[in-house]
Write a protein that holds these residues in place. Structure first.
Motif, PDB file in Angstrom:
ATOM      1  N   ASP A 523       0.828  -1.098  -0.014  1.00  0.00           N
ATOM      2  CA  ASP A 523      -0.098   0.135  -0.044  1.00  0.00           C
ATOM      3  C   ASP A 523       0.770   1.335   0.022  1.00  0.00           C
ATOM      4  O   ASP A 523       1.010   1.826   1.261  1.00  0.00           O
ATOM      5  CB  ASP A 523      -1.111  -0.189   1.127  1.00  0.00           C
ATOM      6  N   GLU A 525       0.554   4.094  -1.513  1.00  0.00           N
ATOM      7  CA  GLU A 525      -0.420   5.177  -1.486  1.00  0.00           C
ATOM      8  C   GLU A 525      -0.643   5.639   0.056  1.00  0.00           C
ATOM      9  O   GLU A 525      -0.718   6.862   0.479  1.00  0.00           O
ATOM     10  CB  GLU A 525      -1.687   5.207  -2.352  1.00  0.00           C
ATOM     11  N   ARG A 528       2.607   6.592   1.763  1.00  0.00           N
ATOM     12  CA  ARG A 528       2.821   8.212   1.546  1.00  0.00           C
ATOM     13  C   ARG A 528       1.969   9.037   2.340  1.00  0.00           C
ATOM     14  O   ARG A 528       2.216  10.153   3.014  1.00  0.00           O
ATOM     15  CB  ARG A 528       2.848   8.459  -0.167  1.00  0.00           C
ATOM     16  N   PHE A 529       0.535   8.600   2.670  1.00  0.00           N
ATOM     17  CA  PHE A 529      -0.449   9.444   3.319  1.00  0.00           C
ATOM     18  C   PHE A 529       0.235   9.611   4.708  1.00  0.00           C
ATOM     19  O   PHE A 529      -0.086  10.667   5.235  1.00  0.00           O
ATOM     20  CB  PHE A 529      -1.818   8.792   2.972  1.00  0.00           C
ATOM     21  N   ALA A 564       1.338  11.889  -0.979  1.00  0.00           N
ATOM     22  CA  ALA A 564       0.378  10.943  -1.540  1.00  0.00           C
ATOM     23  C   ALA A 564      -0.252  11.755  -2.605  1.00  0.00           C
ATOM     24  O   ALA A 564      -0.547  13.022  -2.712  1.00  0.00           O
ATOM     25  CB  ALA A 564      -0.757  10.763  -0.263  1.00  0.00           C
ATOM     26  N   SER A 565      -1.080  10.967  -3.585  1.00  0.00           N
ATOM     27  CA  SER A 565      -1.690  11.672  -4.791  1.00  0.00           C
ATOM     28  C   SER A 565      -3.148  12.070  -4.392  1.00  0.00           C
ATOM     29  O   SER A 565      -3.861  12.757  -4.996  1.00  0.00           O
ATOM     30  CB  SER A 565      -1.745  10.864  -6.053  1.00  0.00           C
TER      31      SER A 565
END
Length: 574
Positions: A523, A525, A528-529, A564-565
């Motif tokens: 995971d 993402e 990064r979050f 995070a995107s």
């Protein structure tokens, strides 16, 4: 001089009546005075002692409380019932670990029982119980003054077993190791002093006692305590049933505060020793970080207005929600009772609880104003509740058993007495009292699984085995999970442990290891979050970790260097 209170009670054996008085006084006095502790929970034994000793009170006073069934219909009892429902619902419908829910449920349930027994006390038992309770608080206050003097003026004498050590020079924290808790205990002791000296006719002693308690508040440097002193002065203004000398003594408490402050300032200047209150004053009357956490909590409440984020889940939801302007300290509570209930339970549920509590306070206020024979007791008991209520708007003392249970008992004394019609037997209280005693003893034993993780002996088994044993603890497993999440190699096991322990407290170290485990399990993402949230806290641990991102050679190997995107809902991370 007033006559001594009657020990005899027609409902109980005279010997049992003596045990009742001794047990209740000791229950009010001893939990705040216990200094011995073991890592990682510094006040756990204080809370367990409170639960066990109040269990003994339930056992001994059960037959003296004929009206407890009528108390079930009181607004205060209904409020506690609504709160008692919250922890299991968060276990069933949310992701709250069972160990966290059991801790909360035991304390709230004990508070409900103590409230009902106090409110149901018979006419003979009520004054006896009230005087025993207030004498216990007075003893706790006087002992805490002595402890505070040692912590400030002779800190080398604090051994950690009888007198707690406190790490900030020039400040006292009592054996509860928190200056604000010491200040609240001083307010309770001051109320007890007013009640005791008025009842016994020892009015000349009151100014001396109040001066000692105000001095301890100055040593604590607690801004909450200063507000409590103003409340004592307000009591002197409003309560015309107090003697003239008692009212003047209460009105003089702000002057006592000023004199104690001046004398400590002189001592600090002459001796070169630190004076903690002076540095606290430089920070201002308020706390910017506390105001920021309240703003964040309100934003979370608006985002979850109906059912809140879940009981015990504020720390999780707040830490994992983007707040670019968040306070950089790690908070596990909003430090405000109203805000905490609103954000965790939602506006309808929290409003019902708060409305019932407000109704109970109104009944206690109105009853104390109209009472005759027991007016001094009920007014003093109401002051106990009001002073801790003030503290609850700035801190969270009622999350500790050694404050919640005495507050519930005081509220029961302040409310109108329930019917004296005696029910058959003594109700469930002996059984519940025995359960609290047995449960507290089991908790002491169970907690040793956690102690050996953080403070192992020379012949301790390997860390992984100690962690596995701690994770099997039904009461403290979430504390072992922190060790697992931050010491095991990143992966599925460490990730599961991070998710469970996050309901207790999230800090920089946990966020970093949690992010690594998300990365290892695929995971990226989510990893990064969490790294983005760590950046918001601007913590040295995170800054050191992110220093690798400035190295072009190491940056590609660390996905957390990239933001995070998209925003990840905190519920998905549970």
């Amino acid at each position: 001089m007033a006559a001594a209170p009657r020990i005899s009670d027609p409902s109980v054996d005279p010997v049992v009546a003596i045990y009742q008085v001794i047990a209740l006084s000791a229950t009010a006095a001893l939990p705040p005075l216990l200094a011995y502790n073991q890592t990682p929970a510094t006040t756990l034994y204080n809370q367990l002692l409170a639960l066990a000793s109040w269990g003994l009170v339930l056992w001994l006073w059960a037959r003296s409380s004929p009206g407890w069934r009528a108390g079930l219909k009181s607004p205060a009892a209904l409020a506690l019932v609504l709160l008692l429902i919250a922890p299991p619902t968060s276990v069933i419908w949310r992701s709250l670990p069972l160990s966290v829910a059991l801790d909360a449920g035991a304390v709230i349930g004990a508070g409900l029982a103590v409230l009902l027994v106090a409110q149901g006390l018979g006419n003979d038992a009520r004054p006896k119980a009230g005087e025993a309770f207030f004498w216990g608080l007075l003893i706790a206050g006087l002992c805490s003054v002595a402890i505070s003097v040692v912590q400030v003026f002779a800190p080398d004498l604090a051994d950690g077993s009888w007198i707690a050590r406190y790490g900030i020079a020039g400040r006292a924290a009592g054996n509860l190791r928190q200056p604000n808790h010491l200040a609240s205990l001083m307010m309770w002791a001051a109320v007890a002093a007013v009640f005791g000296t008025e009842r016994r006719g020892w009015r000349a002693a009151l100014p001396v006692l109040l001066l000692a308690f105000v001095f301890a508040v100055v040593l604590s440097a607690s801004r909450t305590g200063y507000g409590g002193i103003l409340m004592l002065a307000l009591w002197g203004v409003l309560d015309r049933r107090l003697s003239r000398s008692a009212r003047l003594s209460l009105l003089a408490t702000p002057v006592m505060l000023g004199v104690c402050w001046w004398l400590m300032s002189l001592w600090s200047t002459e001796s070169g020793h630190a004076f903690g209150a002076a540095s606290r004053l430089a920070e201002g009357a308020g706390s910017p970080s506390r105001l920021a956490i309240l703003r964040n909590a309100w934003d979370l409440t608006l985002a979850n207005p109906w059912l809140g984020v879940g009981w015990g889940e504020f720390n999780f939801a707040w830490s994992l929600t983007p707040f670019p302007d968040r306070p950089i300290a790690f908070f596990d509570h909003t430090h405000n009772l109203v805000a905490q209930l609103a954000v965790e339970l939602g506006l309808p549920w929290a409003s019902a609880v708060l409305a019932l509590l407000a109704w109970a306070l109104w009944r206690a206020w109105r009853g104390a104003a109209q009472a005759d024979d027991d007016a001094p007791l009920r007014r003093a008991a109401l002051m106990i509740v009001l002073t801790i209520g003030l503290h609850s708007l700035l801190e969270y003392p009622l999350w500790y058993a050694y404050f919640l249970l005495p507050a519930c008992f005081a509220l029961g004394l302040a409310l109108p007495a329930a019917s004296d019609a005696r029910p058959a037997g003594s109700g469930p209280w002996p059984w519940l009292g025995g359960l609290l005693i047995a449960g507290s003893l089991f908790a002491v034993w169970d907690y040793q699984r956690i102690v050996v993780i953080y403070a192992p002996s020379d012949d301790a088994v390997p860390l992984t085995r100690r962690i596995a044993s701690g994770q099997a603890s039904p009461l403290f497993g979430h504390q072992a999970d922190y060790a697992a999440a931050t010491s095991l190699p990143p992966g599925p096991n460490a990730l599961a442990a991070a998710k469970r322990t996050a309901f207790s407290l999230i800090d920089a170290r946990l966020l970093m290891h949690w992010s690594r485990s998300l990365e290892v399990t695929g995971d990226v993402e989510g990893a990064r979050f969490l790294a983005d949230r760590l950046r918001e806290f601007r913590n040295p641990t995170g800054d050191n970790w992110f220093a690798a991102c400035t190295d072009a050679a190491s940056a590609p190997a660390m996905p957390q260097c990239q933001p995070a995107s998209a925003v990840v809902d905190w519920r998905r991370l549970r």
